[in-house]
Design an enzyme around this catalytic site. Structure first.
Site, PDB file in Angstrom:
ATOM      1  N   ASP A  67      40.053  42.498  40.302  1.00 14.14           N
ATOM      2  CA  ASP A  67      40.594  42.842  41.613  1.00 14.14           C
ATOM      3  C   ASP A  67      41.106  44.274  41.663  1.00 14.14           C
ATOM      4  OD1 ASP A  67      42.712  42.378  39.893  1.00 14.14           O
ATOM      5  OD2 ASP A  67      43.530  40.694  41.015  1.00 14.14           O
ATOM      6  N   ASN A 136      52.515  31.879  41.763  1.00 12.80           N
ATOM      7  CA  ASN A 136      52.138  30.869  42.765  1.00 12.80           C
ATOM      8  C   ASN A 136      50.778  30.241  42.432  1.00 12.80           C
ATOM      9  OD1 ASN A 136      50.420  32.943  43.344  1.00 12.80           O
ATOM     10  ND2 ASN A 136      51.177  33.342  45.407  1.00 12.80           N
ATOM     11  N   HIS A 138      48.043  31.943  41.588  1.00 12.82           N
ATOM     12  CA  HIS A 138      46.866  32.745  41.937  1.00 12.82           C
ATOM     13  C   HIS A 138      46.133  33.244  40.698  1.00 12.82           C
ATOM     14  CE1 HIS A 138      49.324  36.746  42.394  1.00 12.82           C
ATOM     15  NE2 HIS A 138      48.678  36.780  41.257  1.00 12.82           N
ATOM     16  N   GLU A 143      44.990  33.980  46.523  1.00 17.26           N
ATOM     17  CA  GLU A 143      46.300  33.415  46.836  1.00 17.26           C
ATOM     18  C   GLU A 143      46.153  31.961  47.284  1.00 17.26           C
ATOM     19  OE1 GLU A 143      48.790  35.002  45.977  1.00 17.26           O
ATOM     20  OE2 GLU A 143      49.074  36.965  46.902  1.00 17.26           O
TER      21      GLU A 143
HETATM   22  C1  GLP Z   1      48.674  40.181  39.752  1.00 23.53           C
HETATM   23  C2  GLP Z   1      47.174  40.198  39.439  1.00 23.53           C
HETATM   24  C3  GLP Z   1      46.742  38.972  38.700  1.00 23.53           C
HETATM   25  C4  GLP Z   1      47.716  38.678  37.577  1.00 23.53           C
HETATM   26  C5  GLP Z   1      49.053  38.328  38.169  1.00 23.53           C
HETATM   27  C6  GLP Z   1      50.109  37.954  37.137  1.00 23.53           C
HETATM   28  O1  GLP Z   1      48.988  39.812  41.043  1.00 23.53           O
HETATM   29  N1  GLP Z   1      46.340  40.369  40.593  1.00 23.53           N
HETATM   30  O2  GLP Z   1      45.414  39.149  38.217  1.00 23.53           O
HETATM   31  O3  GLP Z   1      47.246  37.627  36.790  1.00 23.53           O
HETATM   32  O4  GLP Z   1      49.516  39.429  38.912  1.00 23.53           O
HETATM   33  O5  GLP Z   1      50.662  39.101  36.596  1.00 23.53           O
HETATM   34  P1  GLP Z   1      51.600  39.137  35.334  1.00 23.53           P
HETATM   35  O6  GLP Z   1      50.705  38.961  34.164  1.00 23.53           O
HETATM   36  O7  GLP Z   1      52.209  40.504  35.381  1.00 23.53           O
HETATM   37  O8  GLP Z   1      52.594  38.042  35.498  1.00 23.53           O
END
Ligand code: GLP
Length: 243
Positions: A67, A136, A138, A143
């Site tokens: 992404d 959440n 995702h 989302e």
């Molecule tokens: C972001 C990314 C995700 C990632 C998520 C969790 O929103 N788009 O791909 O997995 O956050 O991030 P973290 O690993 O910092 O908790």
């Protein structure tokens, strides 16, 4: 789903890097699906270490990232493209021409998303997709929603994601409100999937992902249907999960 419980974040990072290393050694021209967020940072450090030791060769590796924020280009230090350069690409011998992140600087979202799907298709699909997990549920920026999105698309980020990600930005207003992300369908087509999860704050959602109903309200729950998913999570993240 195969679940590997690790002692802590460092142990999670080493084990995840071992799995990715095996993929690279067994198939040096693998298509790797890569992820951003804080969770995979240690995994990328471990991969860099193995590269520096002479154990890994990225010269034939192709990569596609999950992404990107809409409106940020690769030179913006908050873009996921910049993140990947910093944490992995500049540290190993991957050919930058073979690394792809959705084009956040493309204002035409239909074009940005269709172009990205075409890149993945032209590569013959993803061999191993690395995923983090949002609070959440995702994955990528898919989302919670009423349905699973099939292909790369433009999403409006939820308030909880904006709040979670604002720590990386100077001001909350700077957090982009939209992103381009691979769809759930794109992710589910990967031949193998590796999910990294760390910390007590992810324990409730991780239990839902593993043991809860399969629902687009918890996007990662769809992974229960994939034939080759490995979750590498630390004890804290698995503290609410009965295996
Ligand atoms: C972001 C990314 C995700 C990632 C998520 C969790 O929103 N788009 O791909 O997995 O956050 O991030 P973290 O690993 O910092 O908790």
């Amino acid at each position: 789903m195969k679940v590997i419980k690790t002692k802590d974040y460092a142990d999670m990072s080493r084990k995840a890097a071992n799995i990715i290393s095996a993929q690279i050694i067994l198939k040096p021209d693998s298509v790797l699906g890569l992820a951003t967020g804080s969770t995979p940072v240690g995994t990328y450090e471990e991969l860099t270490k193995r590269y520096n030791q002479g154990d890994l060769d990225f010269s034939k590796i192709l990569s596609v990232n999950l992404d990107e924020y809409r409106g940020l280009d690769a030179s913006n230090d908050q873009s996921y493209h910049y993140f990947m350069n910093e944490h992995l690409f500049k540290n190993v011998n991957i050919d930058k021409a073979n690394t792809h992140v959705p084009d956040g600087s493309e204002p035409d979202s239909d074009k940005a998303c269709a172009d990205y799907e075409e890149i993945i298709r032209s590569y013959g699909g993803i061999d191993l997709q690395l995923l983090g997990l949002g609070h959440n549920g995702h994955i990528g920026f898919n989302e919670p929603s009423d349905e699973f999105a099939k292909t790369t698309h433009c999403v409006d980020l939820t308030e909880s994601t904006i709040q979670a990600n604002k720590r990386f930005f100077e001001k909350e207003e700077d957090v982009p409100r939209q992103a381009y992300t691979m769809g759930i369908g794109t992710i589910m087509k990967a031949k193998a999937i590796l999910v990294v999860v760390s910390g007590e704050d992810k324990s409730a959602i991780l239990n839902e992902v593993i043991n809860g109903p399969i629902t687009p309200k918890v996007p990662a729950s769809v992974l229960q249907l994939h034939p080759n998913v490995t979750i590498v999570a630390d004890e804290a993240a698995l503290s609410k999960t009965t295996l």
